[in-house]
Structures are given as C-alpha cells and as structure tokens.
Scaffold this motif. Structure first.
Motif, short mmCIF file in Angstrom:
data_model
loop_
_atom_site.label_atom_id
_atom_site.label_comp_id
_atom_site.label_asym_id
_atom_site.label_seq_id
_atom_site.Cartn_x
_atom_site.Cartn_y
_atom_site.Cartn_z
N PRO A 157 2.69 2.99 -5.35
CA PRO A 157 2.07 4.26 -6.32
C PRO A 157 1.89 4.04 -7.63
O PRO A 157 1.06 4.71 -8.04
N PHE A 158 2.86 3.09 -8.32
CA PHE A 158 2.90 3.09 -9.72
C PHE A 158 2.01 1.81 -10.21
O PHE A 158 2.21 1.51 -11.26
N ARG A 159 1.31 1.16 -9.28
CA ARG A 159 0.33 0.19 -9.86
C ARG A 159 -0.71 0.66 -10.49
O ARG A 159 -1.17 1.67 -10.14
N GLN A 160 -1.37 0.12 -11.45
CA GLN A 160 -2.17 0.43 -12.23
C GLN A 160 -2.95 -0.81 -12.70
O GLN A 160 -2.68 -1.89 -12.67
N ALA A 161 -4.21 -0.34 -13.50
CA ALA A 161 -5.00 -1.58 -13.97
C ALA A 161 -4.37 -2.10 -15.34
O ALA A 161 -3.50 -1.48 -16.07
N GLY A 174 3.15 1.02 -13.87
CA GLY A 174 3.26 2.30 -14.43
C GLY A 174 4.70 2.63 -14.69
O GLY A 174 5.00 3.62 -14.14
N VAL A 175 5.47 1.84 -15.49
CA VAL A 175 7.02 2.15 -15.68
C VAL A 175 7.12 2.40 -17.34
O VAL A 175 6.56 1.58 -18.04
N GLU A 176 8.11 3.42 -17.48
CA GLU A 176 8.36 3.74 -18.69
C GLU A 176 9.64 3.11 -19.01
O GLU A 176 10.73 3.28 -18.43
N ARG A 201 0.77 -1.24 -0.05
CA ARG A 201 0.05 0.22 -0.03
C ARG A 201 0.87 1.38 -0.05
O ARG A 201 2.27 1.25 0.50
N ILE A 202 0.43 2.28 -0.55
CA ILE A 202 1.02 3.74 -0.45
C ILE A 202 0.80 4.07 0.86
O ILE A 202 -0.01 3.95 1.82
N ASP A 203 2.13 4.58 1.49
CA ASP A 203 2.18 4.90 3.05
C ASP A 203 3.12 6.43 3.06
O ASP A 203 3.52 7.03 2.01
N GLU A 204 3.56 6.55 4.33
CA GLU A 204 4.19 7.85 4.13
C GLU A 204 5.71 7.67 3.66
O GLU A 204 6.20 8.78 3.32
N LEU A 240 19.91 0.01 -21.18
CA LEU A 240 18.21 -0.12 -21.04
C LEU A 240 18.13 0.86 -19.62
O LEU A 240 18.86 0.89 -18.59
N ARG A 241 16.75 1.83 -19.67
CA ARG A 241 16.60 2.59 -18.50
C ARG A 241 15.17 2.48 -18.23
O ARG A 241 14.32 2.16 -19.26
N ALA A 242 14.49 2.61 -16.96
CA ALA A 242 13.20 2.72 -16.68
C ALA A 242 12.92 3.78 -15.64
O ALA A 242 14.00 4.08 -14.75
N CYS A 243 11.73 4.29 -15.79
CA CYS A 243 11.42 5.24 -14.82
C CYS A 243 9.94 4.97 -14.36
O CYS A 243 9.15 4.81 -15.31
N ALA A 244 9.43 5.09 -12.99
CA ALA A 244 8.16 5.13 -12.71
C ALA A 244 7.39 6.62 -12.30
O ALA A 244 8.26 7.05 -11.47
N ARG A 245 6.70 6.82 -12.96
CA ARG A 245 6.20 8.22 -12.63
C ARG A 245 4.45 8.26 -12.42
O ARG A 245 3.81 7.30 -13.23
N ARG A 246 3.99 9.03 -11.65
CA ARG A 246 2.61 9.18 -11.52
C ARG A 246 2.63 10.68 -10.73
O ARG A 246 3.24 11.02 -9.86
N GLU A 247 1.56 11.28 -11.18
CA GLU A 247 1.40 12.79 -10.87
C GLU A 247 1.27 12.47 -9.41
O GLU A 247 0.52 11.98 -8.67
N GLY A 248 1.87 13.69 -8.73
CA GLY A 248 1.70 13.58 -7.27
C GLY A 248 2.67 12.75 -6.43
O GLY A 248 2.89 13.05 -5.22
#
Length: 430
Positions: free
Chosen positions: A274-278, A305-307, A5-8, A405-413
C-alpha cells in the motif's frame, strides 16, 4: 514490472486476537515482519513480530503453506529464496491465523513476549553492497570537497555503489566500538594512527535480496521487484577522518567496514504494497536513465512512502532522564534511483545476487537541514556545532552517544507499519 498487490492482508479493519496487537504502532497484523530470535535457550528460530509478541513459525509449521525444513531453519535465507507467490501465500495464511479467533488456542502457545526474546541477524549475509542514491546527501558531501562541482558527471547516469563488508554487520543493540585508523590533516606533513575523531552515522534503508540470479545472467528492470524480499533500517557507521584520507583512488575501505548496524525485522515487500508511490520526477535538464534502467511501471510505483527519523541520546542525557533528541527526519522519496534500479544495475554485468544479500541505499537526506541524514551534513564537515538538550553540543559522535534510527510507512486508509529500531551505542576505542 510486477509489484506485490494490495489485498485482504492490508485491510485496516482487520481484527487480530493477539493481545495488544490491534492498532500497534509498529507491528500490527498488517505488517508481519520476519526475523530470527531466541527465547530461553540458545536455539535460533524464525519468527514474526505481532504487537509486543514474537510468533515461533516452526511451532505452527503444520498450519502453514511452507515446508518445515524452511521454517525450522536458523536464518531467513530459505524463505527469501521462495518465489513471490509462495511468500504471499505464507503472509496470507499468517494473517488469517492471527485474525481467526478459532485458531487462538492452537497458535497462542507459540507466542513469546518480545521483551524476553533476543533478536539476531535475520540472514546469513553473503554479500553487502552500499549504494549512494540519496542525491541531497551526495550533493551536500560534494559541496564540502568540490563547491563548484558537487555531483560528479556519472551520478545521474549510474546508481553508484561500493562493495562493503558483510562480516561486520550487526543487529540493533550491539555496541559499535570506535575504530582506529590512519588520518591526515590537510596541513600535516604525514598521517597519524589512532581512534577516529570524526565518527558519524548514516541514515539508510537496507534491501534484502530474495531469489537471485545465476552468474552471467542479468535482472531486467521489469523483473527486479521479484528479486526483492524485504527491507530494514541500516546505519552505515563512517569514520570521516579515515575516509577523507583513504578514499582516493579506490573508495571506502577501513572508514566503513568496522561495523554496520541493521534493524533485525524484515518488513516484507508484500507488507509495503500500500505504500508504493511514484518515483519523483527528475529535475528538468537531468538525463533520462539509460534504457536498461527505465521502466514506466517502476517510475509510477517504484518509490516508497516511508518516513525516516534519527534520534540521539548521550550519556549525560540519559543520566538526566532526558528524552531522545531527534536529529533529523524525512521521506525515503529523496532517493534519486529506485531500489529496483539498484538491483538491475548491480546485476547488469552478470554479477550473481543471492538470497540474503543486503543492499544499502546510501544516506537518505532531505534538501533542508532538519532532514540531513548524517552529522557530516548537520555540522557542515565539523564547522558548525549541533545543539543538544542539556547544553551539550556535537560535531561528530562521542563515546557513550547512542544513535537510533526509526521508520514508519503511512498512507490514509491503511494501518501504519513500522520497521522497529536500529540502535547502537558508541564505545571507546581499545
């Protein structure tokens, strides 16, 4: 299905006292990936990446909720084996220590500049299995050999995979030597032996197994997330000419087992909360997965949610001071099966998974050319030359080429987190 879960620890407003870590592009305090490093001597230690530093975990073991026997080890297998609740407690304490100014004096002495550290394989890899869940890659490759029927009937029912070679997996930075083997041109009467002329890269994610399962036991889809400790980048180098000759009837062998390269930092399942998605819905008309692979929560939150990106430099580019050239980019959402479905299917026959086992997703490609995850696709099987800076062209890799190879997980906020590099340079065959 219970996901972290998302936490502090994911709060974008966290303030870290480590120099340069605040807002770091890959390793801010919201990431805290684990790895194995050495510094100044040959002794391997467990560490955490924070900004441009590596924190020696054994040095602060008395401050952490995990035994010194695990933190003083030379591999992450012991940490991977911990229950999810224990791994979460360790992450929370590390976050608190690195954000509490009053702890600076006690912790800072165990920080080492990342540039002075050597990174090693993070775990003793008992077994390695490579899947084939990138549906666009599977379709692209299938079209080259079966234009009228690119995907075989089992693809949409079974998370296809093959058992790879754990002993030849190497961390980022270790060169890959061009392999020798058998190949046979369609018009040739007999095969020949020699260096691969169609050496390729494959853009993949690696999945590190946490707690395993006993032989004969299964991992239900509703529990699969509890068995995933973290993720990395994976380049499953492929000799396409060998592969075309040898893969019938038993699949990949020498075309794949000469070396695979991974990024050395393990981005934990907890960091990616935070980067889990459907999971993208299946196209209309595709079959629903069989019941043992179906879980509503997995479908709602099992995607990532990984690019992902692939870059190349050649010897000529480096000599001319040219920047790395991006060959492709695209999201991990192009996976047809979730990583939880991969884990469940792998254990569905009672196969025992163990902490430190590594699963590959298979090549993750987008449906458009600038998202293709291999040169086999970009060059259409060697028919089309890929233009590079400085006037060079490629259909497959040449000696001196370096793939990153590179990767980044992003999500607004939320603070973006990276995976570190998965890099290797091609050396000539012996």
């Amino acid at each position: 299905m219970t996901f972290p879960r998302i936490d502090e620890t994911h709060d974008a407003a966290l303030t870290c006292w480590v120099e340069g870590a605040q807002g770091h592009g890959e390793f801010p305090v919201q990431n805290l990936p684990y790895g194995v490093f050495s510094h100044g001597d040959a002794r391997r230690r467990l560490g955490v990446a924070i900004g441009e530093w590596v924190l020696d975990l054994a040095g602060i073991a008395d401050l952490l909720p995990v035994g010194r026997d695990l933190l003083g080890a030379a591999t992450l297998n012991g940490l991977f084996a911990l229950p999810a609740a224990d791994r979460l407690a360790l992450r929370r304490m590390l976050s608190a220590l690195l954000c509490d100014e009053s702890k600076r004096a006690r912790v800072a002495e165990h920080l080492h500049p990342a540039g002075e550290c050597t990174l090693h394989l993070p775990a003793a890899i008992g077994d390695y299995t490579d899947f084939y869940v990138g549906i666009h890659h599977a379709a692209d490759i299938g079209k080259l050999f079966r234009p009228d029927n690119p995907l075989l009937p089992n693809y949409k029912y079974v998370p296809i995979g093959y058992h790879g070679r754990a002993s030849s997996i190497r961390p980022s930075g270790v060169p890959v030597r061009r392999p020798c083997g058998q190949r046979k041109a369609p018009e040739a009467a007999a095969p020949t032996f020699g260096p691969s002329a169609r050496l390729d890269y494959e853009l993949e994610l690696g999945v590190w197994i946490g707690p395993g399962n006993a032989l004969g036991e299964t991992v239900p889809i509703g529990e699969a997330a509890d068995h995933i400790a973290g993720f990395c980048l994976l380049n499953d180098w492929s000799a396409r000419d060998f592969q075309a000759w040898e893969y019938v009837p038993l699949g990949p062998f020498l075309a794949k087992n000469f070396q695979s390269t991974i990024s050395p930092w393990v981005v934990t399942a907890e960091a990616l909360a935070p980067f889990r998605q459907a999971q993208p819905p299946r196209p209309e008309g595709d079959p629903r997965p069989l019941d043992y692979l179906w879980d509503e929560t997995d479908q709602a939150h099992g995607g990532l949610g990984v690019e992902l990106e692939v870059f190349i430099t050649t010897a000529a580019m480096r000599a001319a001071g040219l920047a790395p050239h991006r060959l492709s980019h695209g999201p991990a959402s192009n996976m047809y099966w979730t990583v939880q479905q991969m884990v469940t299917h792998h254990a569905s026959n009672g196969c025992n998974l163990a902490p430190g086992d590594l699963l590959g997703t298979g090549t993750i490609s987008a449906p458009v050319p600038d998202g293709y995850g291999s040169l086999m696709e970009l060059s259409q099987g060697g028919k089309v030359k890929v233009a590079l800076p400085g006037g060079e062209e490629r259909t497959f890799l040449e000696d001196g080429d370096e793939i990153v190879l590179r990767a980044c997980a992003r999500r607004e906020g939320y603070a973006a987190i990276g995976f570190g590099e998965c890099r290797a340079r091609v050396e000539p065959a012996r």
